[in-house]
Design a protein around this motif. Structure first.
Motif, PDB file in Angstrom:
ATOM      1  N   ASN A  27     -32.303  41.993  -9.173  1.00  0.00           N
ATOM      2  CA  ASN A  27     -31.869  40.729  -8.595  1.00  0.00           C
ATOM      3  C   ASN A  27     -30.355  40.567  -8.663  1.00  0.00           C
ATOM      4  O   ASN A  27     -29.716  40.104  -7.713  1.00  0.00           O
ATOM      5  N   ALA A  28     -29.776  40.925  -9.807  1.00  0.00           N
ATOM      6  CA  ALA A  28     -28.327  40.800  -9.981  1.00  0.00           C
ATOM      7  C   ALA A  28     -27.590  41.695  -8.985  1.00  0.00           C
ATOM      8  O   ALA A  28     -26.577  41.294  -8.399  1.00  0.00           O
ATOM      9  N   PHE A  29     -28.105  42.905  -8.776  1.00  0.00           N
ATOM     10  CA  PHE A  29     -27.459  43.837  -7.851  1.00  0.00           C
ATOM     11  C   PHE A  29     -27.550  43.329  -6.411  1.00  0.00           C
ATOM     12  O   PHE A  29     -26.564  43.352  -5.661  1.00  0.00           O
ATOM     13  N   VAL A  30     -28.736  42.852  -6.021  1.00  0.00           N
ATOM     14  CA  VAL A  30     -28.920  42.340  -4.665  1.00  0.00           C
ATOM     15  C   VAL A  30     -28.034  41.115  -4.434  1.00  0.00           C
ATOM     16  O   VAL A  30     -27.424  40.967  -3.362  1.00  0.00           O
ATOM     17  N   LEU A  31     -27.934  40.251  -5.433  1.00  0.00           N
ATOM     18  CA  LEU A  31     -27.086  39.064  -5.321  1.00  0.00           C
ATOM     19  C   LEU A  31     -25.631  39.460  -5.089  1.00  0.00           C
ATOM     20  O   LEU A  31     -24.944  38.907  -4.226  1.00  0.00           O
ATOM     21  N   ARG A  32     -25.169  40.437  -5.842  1.00  0.00           N
ATOM     22  CA  ARG A  32     -23.776  40.870  -5.713  1.00  0.00           C
ATOM     23  C   ARG A  32     -23.527  41.504  -4.339  1.00  0.00           C
ATOM     24  O   ARG A  32     -22.491  41.250  -3.713  1.00  0.00           O
ATOM     25  N   GLN A  33     -24.463  42.314  -3.880  1.00  0.00           N
ATOM     26  CA  GLN A  33     -24.319  42.914  -2.552  1.00  0.00           C
ATOM     27  C   GLN A  33     -24.332  41.853  -1.463  1.00  0.00           C
ATOM     28  O   GLN A  33     -23.583  41.934  -0.486  1.00  0.00           O
ATOM     29  N   GLY A  34     -25.192  40.837  -1.643  1.00  0.00           N
ATOM     30  CA  GLY A  34     -25.254  39.762  -0.668  1.00  0.00           C
ATOM     31  C   GLY A  34     -23.967  38.969  -0.609  1.00  0.00           C
ATOM     32  O   GLY A  34     -23.493  38.594   0.469  1.00  0.00           O
ATOM     33  N   LEU A  35     -23.371  38.706  -1.760  1.00  0.00           N
ATOM     34  CA  LEU A  35     -22.108  37.971  -1.810  1.00  0.00           C
ATOM     35  C   LEU A  35     -20.981  38.763  -1.168  1.00  0.00           C
ATOM     36  O   LEU A  35     -20.110  38.208  -0.500  1.00  0.00           O
ATOM     37  N   ARG A  36     -21.010  40.075  -1.371  1.00  0.00           N
ATOM     38  CA  ARG A  36     -19.981  40.937  -0.785  1.00  0.00           C
ATOM     39  C   ARG A  36     -20.302  41.329   0.654  1.00  0.00           C
ATOM     40  O   ARG A  36     -19.479  41.936   1.343  1.00  0.00           O
ATOM     41  N   ARG A  37     -21.532  41.006   1.088  1.00  0.00           N
ATOM     42  CA  ARG A  37     -21.981  41.343   2.436  1.00  0.00           C
ATOM     43  C   ARG A  37     -21.892  42.838   2.693  1.00  0.00           C
ATOM     44  O   ARG A  37     -21.491  43.289   3.774  1.00  0.00           O
ATOM     45  N   GLU A  38     -22.279  43.603   1.705  1.00  0.00           N
ATOM     46  CA  GLU A  38     -22.249  45.061   1.793  1.00  0.00           C
ATOM     47  C   GLU A  38     -23.665  45.628   1.906  1.00  0.00           C
ATOM     48  O   GLU A  38     -24.458  45.511   0.974  1.00  0.00           O
TER      49      GLU A  38
END
Length: 203
Positions: A27-38
């Protein structure tokens, strides 16, 4: 949907959603990717596919692997802990150094290959993933008449959650235009990774 299928589908959906809502490495990884739009789509799809694979394996009866191979659980515990400690350290360094900003240009700074490999490590080197999907969901599915419907419900819940988290993270975009927000997020992710690792080491 047949009533018999529904009585298996809904419990599978609810159980999977309950397990996945707790903050964890994925979840933490997906959240970070979503915030960075990567690579949001591919990251969410990979998470959903990995969970689907493990859920199907559990429902199909492969949860007995840990019992059949005594050393499997130990190897996964220490190997997963080492990986989580290392990944947490990377986030801790990022939190300490600061300087991260929200990338609104749509240009990824992390390659897709690196993102997917990191995600696969976070997923398959974390024993809790196997406990939640293969063992827990697999064992509970035996209580329901339609295992296929149960597995389908559990899989749909997982895939839906990851896509909602990945794309919903963009709503937090304005907050993460400030570097301090990234430092706080990285610190939370680091502590989360270390907390999971500690729990694995001191079971």
């Amino acid at each position: 949907m047949h009533p018999g299928m529904l009585t298996s589908f809904l419990p599978g959906f609810a159980l999977s959603l309950t397990l996945i809502l707790a903050i964890g490495a994925q979840n933490a990884f997906v959240l970070r990717q979503g915030l960075r739009r990567e690579h949001v789509f591919w990251v969410c799809l990979t998470c959903g596919a990995c969970d689907a694979l493990l859920i199907i394996a559990g429902v199909a009866g492969f949860g007995a692997l840990a019992e059949a191979v005594p050393w499997f659980e130990t190897v996964m515990r220490y190997g997963g802990s080492a990986f989580l400690i290392w990944y947490g350290w990377l986030n801790a360094l990022s939190a300490w150094r600061g300087g991260a900003m929200m990338d609104t240009s749509g240009t990824a700074t992390r390659s897709l290959r690196k993102a997917i490999l990191t995600l696969l490590g976070i997923t398959f080197l974390n024993p809790h993933v196997y406990l939640d999907t293969v063992v827990l969901i697999g064992s509970i599915s035996a209580q329901y008449p339609d295992k296929v419907a149960f597995a389908s419900g559990a899989t749909l819940a997982s895939v839906s959650f990851f896509f909602a988290l990945g794309y919903g993270a963009r709503l937090l975009g304005p907050l993460f235009e400030r570097p301090v927000s990234w430092r706080i997020l990285d610190a939370i992710i680091a502590l989360t990774m270390w907390g999971i690792a500690a729990k694995l080491l001191f079971l």
